[in-house]
Design a protein around this motif. Structure first.
Motif, PDB file in Angstrom:
ATOM      1  N   GLU A   1       2.076  -3.377  11.864  1.00  0.00           N
ATOM      2  CA  GLU A   1       1.495  -3.886  10.630  1.00  0.00           C
ATOM      3  C   GLU A   1       1.469  -2.754   9.601  1.00  0.00           C
ATOM      4  N   PRO A   2       1.568  -3.088   8.319  1.00  0.00           N
ATOM      5  CA  PRO A   2       1.473  -2.051   7.283  1.00  0.00           C
ATOM      6  C   PRO A   2       0.066  -1.479   7.249  1.00  0.00           C
ATOM      7  N   PRO A   3      -0.103  -0.272   6.719  1.00  0.00           N
ATOM      8  CA  PRO A   3      -1.444   0.317   6.619  1.00  0.00           C
ATOM      9  C   PRO A   3      -2.405  -0.627   5.881  1.00  0.00           C
ATOM     10  N   LYS A   4      -3.625  -0.762   6.389  1.00  0.00           N
ATOM     11  CA  LYS A   4      -4.583  -1.701   5.806  1.00  0.00           C
ATOM     12  C   LYS A   4      -4.962  -1.340   4.376  1.00  0.00           C
ATOM     13  N   TRP A   5      -4.881  -0.037   4.030  1.00  0.00           N
ATOM     14  CA  TRP A   5      -5.283   0.366   2.681  1.00  0.00           C
ATOM     15  C   TRP A   5      -4.335  -0.176   1.613  1.00  0.00           C
ATOM     16  N   LEU A   6      -3.108  -0.558   2.021  1.00  0.00           N
ATOM     17  CA  LEU A   6      -2.172  -1.119   1.043  1.00  0.00           C
ATOM     18  C   LEU A   6      -2.702  -2.412   0.439  1.00  0.00           C
ATOM     19  N   THR A   7      -3.477  -3.159   1.221  1.00  0.00           N
ATOM     20  CA  THR A   7      -3.973  -4.450   0.746  1.00  0.00           C
ATOM     21  C   THR A   7      -5.044  -4.286  -0.335  1.00  0.00           C
ATOM     22  N   THR A   8      -5.590  -3.092  -0.487  1.00  0.00           N
ATOM     23  CA  THR A   8      -6.638  -2.865  -1.485  1.00  0.00           C
ATOM     24  C   THR A   8      -6.073  -2.425  -2.836  1.00  0.00           C
ATOM     25  N   LEU A   9      -4.777  -2.183  -2.920  1.00  0.00           N
ATOM     26  CA  LEU A   9      -4.197  -1.591  -4.120  1.00  0.00           C
ATOM     27  C   LEU A   9      -4.063  -2.572  -5.283  1.00  0.00           C
ATOM     28  N   MET A  10      -4.109  -3.871  -5.007  1.00  0.00           N
ATOM     29  CA  MET A  10      -3.974  -4.849  -6.087  1.00  0.00           C
ATOM     30  C   MET A  10      -5.109  -4.722  -7.106  1.00  0.00           C
ATOM     31  N   ALA A  11      -6.251  -4.201  -6.686  1.00  0.00           N
ATOM     32  CA  ALA A  11      -7.400  -4.064  -7.589  1.00  0.00           C
ATOM     33  C   ALA A  11      -7.554  -2.634  -8.106  1.00  0.00           C
ATOM     34  N   ALA A  12      -6.524  -1.797  -7.920  1.00  0.00           N
ATOM     35  CA  ALA A  12      -6.628  -0.390  -8.298  1.00  0.00           C
ATOM     36  C   ALA A  12      -6.611  -0.205  -9.813  1.00  0.00           C
ATOM     37  N   ASP A  13      -7.359   0.807 -10.278  1.00  0.00           N
ATOM     38  CA  ASP A  13      -7.292   1.220 -11.674  1.00  0.00           C
ATOM     39  C   ASP A  13      -6.429   2.477 -11.739  1.00  0.00           C
ATOM     40  N   PRO A  14      -6.125   3.002 -12.948  1.00  0.00           N
ATOM     41  CA  PRO A  14      -5.271   4.195 -13.035  1.00  0.00           C
ATOM     42  C   PRO A  14      -5.802   5.390 -12.254  1.00  0.00           C
ATOM     43  N   GLY A  15      -7.139   5.570 -12.219  1.00  0.00           N
ATOM     44  CA  GLY A  15      -7.722   6.680 -11.483  1.00  0.00           C
ATOM     45  C   GLY A  15      -7.455   6.583  -9.990  1.00  0.00           C
ATOM     46  N   LYS A  16      -7.650   5.387  -9.438  1.00  0.00           N
ATOM     47  CA  LYS A  16      -7.384   5.207  -8.010  1.00  0.00           C
ATOM     48  C   LYS A  16      -5.896   5.337  -7.727  1.00  0.00           C
ATOM     49  N   ALA A  17      -5.059   4.826  -8.637  1.00  0.00           N
ATOM     50  CA  ALA A  17      -3.609   4.934  -8.453  1.00  0.00           C
ATOM     51  C   ALA A  17      -3.176   6.398  -8.427  1.00  0.00           C
ATOM     52  N   PHE A  18      -3.809   7.228  -9.264  1.00  0.00           N
ATOM     53  CA  PHE A  18      -3.516   8.663  -9.268  1.00  0.00           C
ATOM     54  C   PHE A  18      -3.845   9.279  -7.906  1.00  0.00           C
ATOM     55  N   LYS A  19      -5.001   8.928  -7.356  1.00  0.00           N
ATOM     56  CA  LYS A  19      -5.395   9.453  -6.050  1.00  0.00           C
ATOM     57  C   LYS A  19      -4.429   8.986  -4.962  1.00  0.00           C
ATOM     58  N   VAL A  20      -3.994   7.724  -5.055  1.00  0.00           N
ATOM     59  CA  VAL A  20      -3.029   7.203  -4.078  1.00  0.00           C
ATOM     60  C   VAL A  20      -1.720   7.986  -4.175  1.00  0.00           C
ATOM     61  N   GLY A  21      -1.283   8.273  -5.419  1.00  0.00           N
ATOM     62  CA  GLY A  21      -0.068   9.060  -5.603  1.00  0.00           C
ATOM     63  C   GLY A  21      -0.166  10.428  -4.960  1.00  0.00           C
ATOM     64  N   LEU A  22      -1.329  11.046  -5.052  1.00  0.00           N
ATOM     65  CA  LEU A  22      -1.538  12.335  -4.389  1.00  0.00           C
ATOM     66  C   LEU A  22      -1.463  12.196  -2.872  1.00  0.00           C
ATOM     67  N   LEU A  23      -2.192  11.202  -2.356  1.00  0.00           N
ATOM     68  CA  LEU A  23      -2.356  11.084  -0.907  1.00  0.00           C
ATOM     69  C   LEU A  23      -1.088  10.641  -0.196  1.00  0.00           C
ATOM     70  N   VAL A  24      -0.298   9.728  -0.823  1.00  0.00           N
ATOM     71  CA  VAL A  24       0.886   9.248  -0.119  1.00  0.00           C
ATOM     72  C   VAL A  24       1.950  10.338   0.011  1.00  0.00           C
ATOM     73  N   ILE A  25       1.787  11.424  -0.745  1.00  0.00           N
ATOM     74  CA  ILE A  25       2.694  12.557  -0.609  1.00  0.00           C
ATOM     75  C   ILE A  25       2.092  13.630   0.295  1.00  0.00           C
ATOM     76  N   LEU A  26       0.830  13.963   0.070  1.00  0.00           N
ATOM     77  CA  LEU A  26       0.234  15.121   0.733  1.00  0.00           C
ATOM     78  C   LEU A  26      -0.237  14.861   2.159  1.00  0.00           C
ATOM     79  N   VAL A  27      -0.469  13.599   2.525  1.00  0.00           N
ATOM     80  CA  VAL A  27      -0.952  13.338   3.886  1.00  0.00           C
ATOM     81  C   VAL A  27       0.069  12.591   4.746  1.00  0.00           C
ATOM     82  N   MET A  28       1.195  12.231   4.179  1.00  0.00           N
ATOM     83  CA  MET A  28       2.215  11.540   4.970  1.00  0.00           C
ATOM     84  C   MET A  28       3.057  12.565   5.735  1.00  0.00           C
ATOM     85  N   PRO A  29       3.101  12.490   7.075  1.00  0.00           N
ATOM     86  CA  PRO A  29       3.856  13.476   7.855  1.00  0.00           C
ATOM     87  C   PRO A  29       5.318  13.590   7.427  1.00  0.00           C
ATOM     88  N   SER A  30       5.957  12.461   7.089  1.00  0.00           N
ATOM     89  CA  SER A  30       7.369  12.517   6.698  1.00  0.00           C
ATOM     90  C   SER A  30       7.557  13.325   5.424  1.00  0.00           C
TER      91      SER A  30
END
Length: 205
Positions: free
Chosen positions: A98-127
């Motif tokens: 299954e895809p990560p559960k946090w993906l389902t919360t992104l539809m309600a994201a504002d620019p601030g949360k989107a910025f944090k997601v942009g940081l995290l999907v790069i800095l914490v993803m092992p690949s």
């Protein structure tokens, strides 16, 4: 690093939850503002992550890139083994993946949360950490400056921006296509992960 190496690395950086996040953001009510926040996070994270990896690689004696027994080569071989194991794990667990559960919360994201997601999907993803490590090791072994990593960073951000660019250029068609692409990637997350692993193994070898 030449263009033939940079482009696949940049594409691989965004495969998986990274590009899925970008696609979800362009399907939100405030698509442009939210997507720009996400891109800013990706740009900052990729720049910082690559700089850190280059700094760490410069502190170590990695040897020459042509020496198969150098520390740099050994690190690359270890990465290949880890990626092969990850690909096998995704294949064996494909039936229940299954895809990560946090993906389902992104539809309600504002620019601030989107910025944090942009940081995290790069800095914490092992690949992505492994890709930035590969870039850092390559630059250090070739005595290159951080400036030579800028094309890699720019291409990574460009790949992240593709869903937004496509939406802006093909508004009506994109509005219909992006949700379908999003749903397909959600249901085939295991396959996307395997593709990422295989591409990265090919790039290393």
């Amino acid at each position: 690093m030449d263009g033939l190496q940079i482009l696949p690395l940049a594409v691989t950086m965004m495969l998986g939850p990274q590009i899925m996040s970008a696609i979800i953001f362009v399907t939100t009510p405030r698509a442009v503002r939210v997507s720009l926040g996400f891109l800013a996070g990706v740009a900052l994270a990729t720049t910082a992550g690559t700089a850190i990896m280059l700094g760490l690689a410069a502190l170590l004696d990695l040897g020459d890139s042509s020496d198969n027994g150098s520390s740099g080569k050994i690190i690359q071989y270890v990465l290949v083994g880890l990626l092969a194991a990850a690909a096998l794990k995704n294949w064996l667990g494909r039936a229940t993946a299954e895809p990560p559960k946090w993906l389902t919360t992104l539809m309600a994201a504002d620019p601030g949360k989107a910025f944090k997601v942009g940081l995290l999907v790069i800095l914490v993803m092992p690949s992505d950490i492994m890709i930035m490590m590969t870039v850092g090791v390559n630059l250090a072994q070739n005595d290159a400056s951080f400036a030579e990593a800028l094309p890699f960073i720019a291409l990574t951000v460009l790949v992240a921006a593709l869903p937004l660019l496509i939406t802006l250029l093909f508004h009506k068609r994109a509005e219909a296509a992006m949700p379908r692409i999003r749903d397909w990637m959600n249901s085939h997350s295991w396959l996307v992960n395997i593709i990422v692993c295989v591409i990265f193994i090919v790039l290393i070898l």
